[in-house]
Design a protein around this motif. Structure first.
Motif, mmCIF file in Angstrom:
data_model
loop_
_atom_site.group_PDB
_atom_site.id
_atom_site.type_symbol
_atom_site.label_atom_id
_atom_site.label_comp_id
_atom_site.label_asym_id
_atom_site.label_seq_id
_atom_site.Cartn_x
_atom_site.Cartn_y
_atom_site.Cartn_z
ATOM 1 N N ARG A 74 0.793 -1.244 0.000
ATOM 2 C CA ARG A 74 0.000 0.000 0.000
ATOM 3 C C ARG A 74 0.821 1.287 0.000
ATOM 4 N NH1 ARG A 74 -4.050 -2.781 4.034
ATOM 5 N NH2 ARG A 74 -5.162 -4.014 2.489
ATOM 6 N N PRO A 75 1.900 1.402 0.783
ATOM 7 C CA PRO A 75 2.630 2.672 0.770
ATOM 8 C C PRO A 75 3.322 2.959 -0.556
ATOM 9 C CG PRO A 75 3.327 1.266 2.618
ATOM 10 C CD PRO A 75 2.464 0.432 1.736
ATOM 11 N N ARG A 76 3.441 1.923 -1.397
ATOM 12 C CA ARG A 76 4.195 2.103 -2.636
ATOM 13 C C ARG A 76 3.290 2.370 -3.844
ATOM 14 N NH1 ARG A 76 8.093 -2.950 -2.849
ATOM 15 N NH2 ARG A 76 9.008 -1.789 -4.585
ATOM 16 N N ILE A 77 1.976 2.382 -3.612
ATOM 17 C CA ILE A 77 1.076 2.635 -4.738
ATOM 18 C C ILE A 77 0.225 3.876 -4.453
ATOM 19 C CG2 ILE A 77 0.929 0.171 -5.284
ATOM 20 C CD1 ILE A 77 -1.797 0.049 -4.098
ATOM 21 N N ALA A 78 -0.308 4.460 -5.508
ATOM 22 C CA ALA A 78 -1.267 5.565 -5.349
ATOM 23 C C ALA A 78 -2.502 5.189 -6.158
ATOM 24 C CB ALA A 78 -0.672 6.863 -5.861
ATOM 25 N N SER A 79 -3.662 5.507 -5.614
ATOM 26 C CA SER A 79 -4.881 5.059 -6.276
ATOM 27 C C SER A 79 -5.972 6.128 -6.197
ATOM 28 C CB SER A 79 -5.349 3.773 -5.585
ATOM 29 O OG SER A 79 -6.656 3.473 -5.963
ATOM 30 N N ILE A 80 -6.630 6.355 -7.327
ATOM 31 C CA ILE A 80 -7.809 7.234 -7.335
ATOM 32 C C ILE A 80 -9.006 6.353 -7.661
ATOM 33 C CG2 ILE A 80 -8.909 9.253 -8.383
ATOM 34 C CD1 ILE A 80 -6.311 9.975 -7.177
ATOM 35 N N PRO A 81 -9.790 5.989 -6.639
ATOM 36 C CA PRO A 81 -10.958 5.154 -6.907
ATOM 37 C C PRO A 81 -12.017 5.901 -7.715
ATOM 38 C CG PRO A 81 -10.398 5.173 -4.567
ATOM 39 C CD PRO A 81 -9.621 6.261 -5.218
ATOM 40 N N SER A 150 2.516 12.110 -6.161
ATOM 41 C CA SER A 150 3.096 11.113 -5.251
ATOM 42 C C SER A 150 4.352 10.445 -5.810
ATOM 43 C CB SER A 150 2.061 10.023 -4.946
ATOM 44 O OG SER A 150 1.897 9.197 -6.101
ATOM 45 N N ASN A 151 4.515 10.505 -7.136
ATOM 46 C CA ASN A 151 5.621 9.788 -7.793
ATOM 47 C C ASN A 151 5.648 8.311 -7.397
ATOM 48 O OD1 ASN A 151 6.711 11.936 -9.250
ATOM 49 N ND2 ASN A 151 7.718 12.713 -7.410
ATOM 50 N N ALA A 152 4.480 7.749 -7.119
ATOM 51 C CA ALA A 152 4.421 6.340 -6.702
ATOM 52 C C ALA A 152 4.879 5.451 -7.852
ATOM 53 C CB ALA A 152 3.000 5.979 -6.288
#
Ligand SMILES: Nc1ncnc2c1ncn2[C@@H]1O[C@H](COP(=O)(O)OP(=O)(O)OP(=O)(O)O)[C@@H](O)[C@H]1O
Length: 305
Positions: A74-81, A150-152
């Protein structure tokens, strides 16, 4: 980067929203999930973001077993639901800046990256306005800015451009295109030109399965015919020997040559109908592979895949 095997999901123990999905996505790629409402795109994205547990299958994300150790992913991804809405009393700047600080950015880096993302998405001039006073398109872009800033390593966006005007949509496309190579992006959309513009690979989904996948040009080659003739105003198909789909009040006929198109057009005119010829697009491929999203009759022979 992402490796999934046999992913399946049933919400009620009866109907499968997703069945037997195998997936592998390499670093730095943009992958688009396309398909009609209810195809399973959001279900797949929710599983890949570790928000939802699959009923079957294995999932490795960024080298981690995402089903056993989702907290490492989770800390390594970014998500827009799809349904995400920003808190109504914050400003775009506060939204992006605080998100970055929560993710562990230093104050200075958070300022720099928030500004970059807000400028990239044409939000800098409204950065200090309360979200509640901004239109839906601005709110949606502020969420996209959050994920971009976030630069994820891995970014998920479920219908990021739904409801955006053509200018805003283009600024999101440009921002996503610039991410290419650095971040891996998984995107769902109903805009086929968006998939064409951005994707390294497109997954076409229907009824919980991946119907076909490939680059845009590979997908264009999966359906025979260089041209499509759109035929209106005839009561029954007259396209013997051609591949076709019925879509609402028209037929799409897939043909190889302009001579074939002319033949169909003149036959159609003789029967009181109308025909328009154009080059085949990815949309025609999606419709052909799925068999007509809103089709109410069987279609003609499907070309082998
Ligand atoms: N929380 C849920 N509970 C029960 N069924 C669900 C739930 N979420 C989705 N489904 C069902 O799972 C199937 C796939 O839905 P999903 O939202 O993944 O499709 P989608 O391709 O994202 O659709 P859309 O383009 O409309 O967003 C549908 O039949 C839907 O009704």
């Amino acid at each position: 980067m992402i490796k999934a095997e046999g992913l399946g999901k049933t919400y009620d123990g009866v109907k499968w929203a997703l069945r037997n999905i195998d997936l592998s996505v390499n670093r730095g790629k943009v992958v688009t999930l396309l398909g009609p409402n209810g195809a399973g795109k959001t279900t797949l994205v929710r599983i890949l973001t570790t928000e939802l547990e699959p009923t079957t299958g294995k999932l490795t994300i960024l080298g981690e077993d995402a089903l056993r150790n989702p907290e490492r992913v989770r800390p390594r991804i970014a998500s827009i639901p799809q349904e995400a809405k920003p808190i109504y009393f914050v400003t775009p700047y506060e939204l992006v800046f605080s998100y970055l600080v929560f993710r562990g950015f230093s104050i200075n880096d958070a300022k720099v990256e928030a500004r970059r993302a807000l400028e990239e998405l044409d939000l800098w001039n409204v950065r200090n306005k309360i979200m509640n006073n901004l239109s839906g398109g601005y709110k949606r872009r502020a969420l996209v800015a959050m994920a971009l800033a976030s630069n994820a390593e891995l970014v998920f966006m479920d219908e990021p451009t739904t409801g955006l005007d053509v200018f805003s949509r283009r600024s999101v496309w440009d921002a996503l295109a610039r991410l290419k190579g650095n971040s891996t992006v998984i995107l769902t959309t109903h805009y086929i030109e968006e998939a064409e513009f951005l994707s390294d690979e497109v997954f076409i989904m229907n009824n919980g399965v991946v119907v076909s996948r490939g680059t845009v040009s590979e997908l264009l080659n999966k359906v025979n015919g260089e041209y499509v003739v759109e035929v209106y105003g005839i009561s029954k198909p007259i396209f013997e020997g051609y591949s076709y789909v019925k879509l609402n009040n028209r037929y799409l006929v897939y043909v190889d040559t302009s001579e074939d198109s002319s033949l169909i057009a003149s036959e159609c005119a003789r029967m009181g109908g109308k025909a328009l010829m154009r080059r085949k697009t990815l949309e025609d491929v999606v419709i052909r592979l799925i068999g007509g999203w809103y089709e109410d009759e069987s279609s003609g022979d499907l070309d082998s895949d």
